[in-house]
Enzyme design. Structure first.
Site, PDB file in Angstrom:
ATOM      1  N   GLN A 113      55.521  40.341  44.351  1.00 23.87           N
ATOM      2  CA  GLN A 113      54.248  39.931  43.430  1.00 23.87           C
ATOM      3  C   GLN A 113      54.533  38.183  42.532  1.00 23.87           C
ATOM      4  OE1 GLN A 113      53.372  43.943  43.245  1.00 23.87           O
ATOM      5  NE2 GLN A 113      51.291  42.995  43.423  1.00 23.87           N
ATOM      6  N   HIS A 146      52.772  52.278  47.455  1.00 25.00           N
ATOM      7  CA  HIS A 146      52.347  51.196  47.183  1.00 25.00           C
ATOM      8  C   HIS A 146      52.725  50.141  47.086  1.00 25.00           C
ATOM      9  CE1 HIS A 146      48.952  48.600  45.303  1.00 25.00           C
ATOM     10  NE2 HIS A 146      50.139  47.637  45.031  1.00 25.00           N
ATOM     11  N   GLU A 147      54.096  50.293  46.177  1.00 24.28           N
ATOM     12  CA  GLU A 147      55.284  49.016  45.970  1.00 24.28           C
ATOM     13  C   GLU A 147      56.067  49.395  47.279  1.00 24.28           C
ATOM     14  OE1 GLU A 147      54.829  46.743  43.481  1.00 24.28           O
ATOM     15  OE2 GLU A 147      52.827  48.460  42.181  1.00 24.28           O
ATOM     16  N   GLY A 172      52.648  49.692  38.832  1.00 20.40           N
ATOM     17  CA  GLY A 172      54.469  49.280  39.676  1.00 20.40           C
ATOM     18  C   GLY A 172      53.915  47.846  39.741  1.00 20.40           C
ATOM     19  N   HIS A 190      54.755  46.416  49.788  1.00 19.80           N
ATOM     20  CA  HIS A 190      54.339  44.861  49.211  1.00 19.80           C
ATOM     21  C   HIS A 190      56.177  44.771  49.876  1.00 19.80           C
ATOM     22  CE1 HIS A 190      51.331  44.065  46.174  1.00 19.80           C
ATOM     23  NE2 HIS A 190      51.364  44.762  46.322  1.00 19.80           N
ATOM     24  N   CYS A 210      45.555  46.548  42.971  1.00 16.86           N
ATOM     25  CA  CYS A 210      47.119  45.851  43.280  1.00 16.86           C
ATOM     26  C   CYS A 210      46.855  44.850  42.475  1.00 16.86           C
ATOM     27  CB  CYS A 210      47.065  45.253  44.209  1.00 16.86           C
ATOM     28  SG  CYS A 210      48.676  44.635  44.770  1.00 16.86           S
ATOM     29  N   LEU A 211      47.622  44.072  41.177  1.00 24.08           N
ATOM     30  CA  LEU A 211      47.815  42.953  40.318  1.00 24.08           C
ATOM     31  C   LEU A 211      47.465  42.078  40.976  1.00 24.08           C
ATOM     32  CD1 LEU A 211      50.780  44.262  37.500  1.00 24.08           C
ATOM     33  CD2 LEU A 211      47.904  44.593  37.952  1.00 24.08           C
TER      34      LEU A 211
HETATM   35 ZN   LIG Z   1      50.216  45.876  44.990  1.00 27.55          ZN
END
Ligand SMILES: [Zn+2]
Length: 163
Positions: free
Chosen positions: A48, A128-129, A43, A132, A86-87
């Site tokens: 991000q 999680h998303e 995701g 953000h 997480c990216l």
């Molecule tokens: Zn993340």
């Protein structure tokens, strides 16, 4: 698009709602999907890539979604400790406590309202998303001792990679 990493203020801002699905929003969504696929992520949220808008994309177990102005309707079921990364905090991960069931409602690129019910990994990715979009990171769910040690490992890794 470059993925913003820990320490970038874009990740800590509360994202703004999308007012109209126009060409700009369509382009942002396209870039988010490309960036997620390239990074092999489950995701991605618009902050991000430095865009403070309420958009998330998900790609879990063959389920693919682009959601504009998503709202978390419900989290329920058991609470599970599962490893998560997480990216935007590359190279480190930690178990995070999350509900095993999540329901999110949002608008698709076609302007349709959709409701997505996720179990397991999809439920986790949704939560999680969504974090953000409100300037949250998975690190915020950890005890401060655990967070400190994870960040230490993260910064050590970043230093190693830049030398
Ligand atoms: Zn993340």
């Amino acid at each position: 698009m470059e993925i913003r990493t820990y320490g970038d203020p874009a990740l800590r801002r509360r994202a703004e709602p999308v007012e109209a699905i126009d060409d700009e929003i369509r382009t942002i969504c396209e870039r988010m999907v490309e960036t997620m696929l390239r990074a092999n992520g489950a995701g991605l949220a618009a902050p991000q890539i430095g865009i403070s808008k309420r958009i998330i994309v998900l790609d879990v177990d063959g389920e693919f979604h682009v959601l504009i102005n998503p709202e978390l309707i419900e989290t329920s079921g058991e609470v599970e400790q599962v490893n998560e990364g997480c990216l935007s905090v590359p190279g480190v991960d930690s178990t995070v406590e999350r509900a095993t069931h999540a329901v999110v409602e949002g608008t698709t690129l076609d302007g349709e309202t959709v409701r997505i019910e996720g179990e397991g990994l999809l439920a986790r990715a949704i939560q999680h998303e969504m974090d953000h979009l409100d300037g949250g990171l998975f690190l915020d769910h950890l005890s401060s001792a655990r967070r400190q040690s994870l960040l230490k490992a993260y910064h050590r890794r970043q230093r190693e990679e830049s030398t």
